[in-house]
Write a protein that holds these residues in place. Structure first.
Motif, short mmCIF file in Angstrom:
data_model
loop_
_atom_site.label_atom_id
_atom_site.label_comp_id
_atom_site.label_asym_id
_atom_site.label_seq_id
_atom_site.Cartn_x
_atom_site.Cartn_y
_atom_site.Cartn_z
N LEU A 4 0.86 -1.19 0.00
CA LEU A 4 0.00 0.00 0.00
C LEU A 4 0.90 1.23 0.00
CD1 LEU A 4 -2.95 1.14 0.42
CD2 LEU A 4 -2.42 1.12 2.87
N SER A 5 0.55 2.22 -0.82
CA SER A 5 1.39 3.41 -0.95
C SER A 5 0.58 4.66 -0.62
CB SER A 5 1.94 3.53 -2.37
OG SER A 5 2.69 2.39 -2.72
N VAL A 6 1.29 5.69 -0.16
CA VAL A 6 0.65 6.99 0.03
C VAL A 6 0.13 7.46 -1.31
CG1 VAL A 6 1.07 9.40 0.65
CG2 VAL A 6 2.09 7.57 2.02
N GLY A 7 -1.11 7.94 -1.34
CA GLY A 7 -1.76 8.36 -2.57
C GLY A 7 -2.75 7.36 -3.10
N ASP A 8 -2.73 6.11 -2.57
CA ASP A 8 -3.68 5.11 -3.03
C ASP A 8 -5.11 5.49 -2.65
OD1 ASP A 8 -1.65 3.65 -4.08
OD2 ASP A 8 -1.73 2.00 -2.65
N TYR A 9 -6.05 5.10 -3.49
CA TYR A 9 -7.47 5.35 -3.22
C TYR A 9 -8.03 4.26 -2.33
CZ TYR A 9 -7.62 8.96 -6.80
OH TYR A 9 -7.40 10.10 -7.53
N TYR A 10 -9.08 4.61 -1.59
CA TYR A 10 -9.77 3.61 -0.78
C TYR A 10 -11.28 3.85 -0.87
CZ TYR A 10 -10.31 7.28 2.77
OH TYR A 10 -10.63 8.44 3.40
N ILE A 11 -12.04 2.78 -0.64
CA ILE A 11 -13.50 2.83 -0.62
C ILE A 11 -13.96 2.01 0.57
CG2 ILE A 11 -13.71 3.11 -3.12
CD1 ILE A 11 -14.40 0.15 -3.30
N PRO A 12 -15.23 2.13 0.99
CA PRO A 12 -15.70 1.38 2.15
C PRO A 12 -15.79 -0.10 1.86
CG PRO A 12 -17.52 2.58 1.13
CD PRO A 12 -16.27 3.07 0.48
N LYS A 13 -15.49 -0.90 2.88
CA LYS A 13 -15.69 -2.35 2.80
C LYS A 13 -17.00 -2.67 3.51
CE LYS A 13 -13.73 -6.82 4.10
NZ LYS A 13 -13.83 -7.41 2.75
N GLN A 14 -17.85 -3.47 2.91
CA GLN A 14 -19.13 -3.82 3.49
C GLN A 14 -19.05 -5.18 4.19
OE1 GLN A 14 -21.72 -1.57 3.34
NE2 GLN A 14 -20.12 -0.31 2.43
N LEU A 15 -19.41 -5.20 5.45
CA LEU A 15 -19.39 -6.44 6.23
C LEU A 15 -20.80 -6.97 6.40
CD1 LEU A 15 -16.80 -5.59 9.01
CD2 LEU A 15 -16.42 -6.62 6.78
#
Length: 362
Positions: A351-362
């Motif tokens: 994982l790198s600084v600048g990577d995008y993220y989205i919510p994980k659904q449990l």
């Protein structure tokens, strides 16, 4: 903004409005949701005795392929109503009820020589506080516009830019005769200044304009201009229950180490916080946008957006957009108004600084 980010941003908007298990390509199709049979490890033990130093996460990793689903493993078991009540010495048994795995428990009760029951001590936490305390107490993300209001180290009478603690140090700014934590700037980002803890200073004399202090617990070099902040205890609940992430996306904006890439159990800074619905325990996953491929007959090649010929010809040549892939999964540990700190719990690649993220659904 780089060219690949433009289609990535459009893709993220699509993902946030689409069920996660449909929109995001996972490493397998066995992602579990509530009500499904939990995915047990093939080598899950039938019996386990809880040891001092264990955490809920440690035990869950022994049993589940996806440890963040541990509440499901305990929730359907009446014998373990609250994971907070699991103590060292308790014996856990893996059983199946109505086709679903359960962890049942036989409590450990030790007797003192006098025949009295021995206190069971502290219940086991979700994560090791010893591991997380240095990460969460030794870093602060501070509003850059308010840095000028903080007391600062002026130096000592040696005249060197760094102080060694052998002589008293002098401080400018409003302080009281107490102990402060000393922080040094490590990175300026849009959301503020990331500061790192370097030591303590005990204020011994305060004239009003300039205060005098003695350095202690020096962890790194202390320099002129370093800031003083009130000492903060670790504000981390003993049990953190994983939950679905808020309906927001963003970027990893900083890390709490000097490495370029992050892996399991590293802590990173996210660019969304309480004002965006982020809360402790929420899960997020970093994604890598899918590549665009030229497909023309038997010839298959990658679209290189940095190559002018590819960047133009993709508008009339046949292309295929590969699905996005999840690269890492993170749990939020601490939340501020505009930012939050999250621990990496699974990483299929760095994982790198600048990577995008989205919510994980449990």
């Amino acid at each position: 903004m780089t060219k690949w980010q433009l289609p990535a941003i459009a893709l993220i908007g699509f993902l946030l409005g689409t069920p996660l298990h449909v929109a995001v390509a996972q490493s397998t199709t066995a992602e579990q949701t509530k009500g499904d049979v939990l995915s047990l490890r093939e080598d899950a033990p039938q019996e386990y005795v809880v040891k001092k130093g264990d955490t809920l996460w440690d035990i869950s990793e022994l049993y589940l392929n996806d440890p963040w689903y541990w509440p499901e493993l305990w929730r359907i078991n009446e014998d373990v109503k609250n994971p907070h009540l699991i103590y060292p010495g308790d014996r856990l048994l893996l059983i199946w009820v109505d086709g679903k795995p359960q962890l049942t428990r036989k409590e450990y009760r030790a007797l003192l020589p006098q025949g009295e029951l021995k206190d069971k001590g502290e219940p086991i936490p979700t994560f090791s506080r010893e591991m997380l305390a240095p990460l969460l107490t030794e870093h602060r993300l501070f509003n850059a516009s308010k840095l000028s209001d903080l007391p600062q180290i002026l130096g000592d009478n040696r005249g060197a830019p760094r102080v060694n603690g052998m002589l008293p140090v002098f401080i400018k700014g409003a302080v009281e005769k107490t102990t402060y934590s000393v922080f040094t700037p490590v990175e300026r980002i849009e959301q503020g200044e990331l500061l790192r803890y370097v030591g303590d200073v005990d204020i011994t004399y305060n004239s009003g304009d300039i205060a005098e202090g003695e350095l202690s617990r020096i962890q790194r070099e202390i320099r002129r201009g370093d800031y003083l902040l009130e000492t903060k205890p670790l504000n981390l609940p003993a049990v953190i229950t994983p939950t679905s992430g808020a309906k927001t996306d963003g970027q990893v904006i900083a890390s709490l180490n000097s490495r370029k890439e992050q892996g399991k159990y590293d802590v990173v800074v996210l660019n969304k916080g309480a004002n965006h619905g982020v809360a402790v325990g929420q899960m997020y996953q970093a994604i890598r946008p899918g590549s665009t491929i030229f497909v023309e007959g038997e010839e298959i090649s990658l679209v290189n957006y940095y190559k002018p010929a590819d960047d133009l010809s993709r508008f009339w040549r046949n292309t295929v957009q590969l699905p996005a892939s999840a690269t890492a999964e993170m749990m939020v540990l601490e939340v501020q108004e505009e930012t939050s700190f999250a621990i990496v719990l699974r990483s299929r690649e760095w994982l790198s600084v600048g990577d995008y993220y989205i919510p994980k659904q449990l």
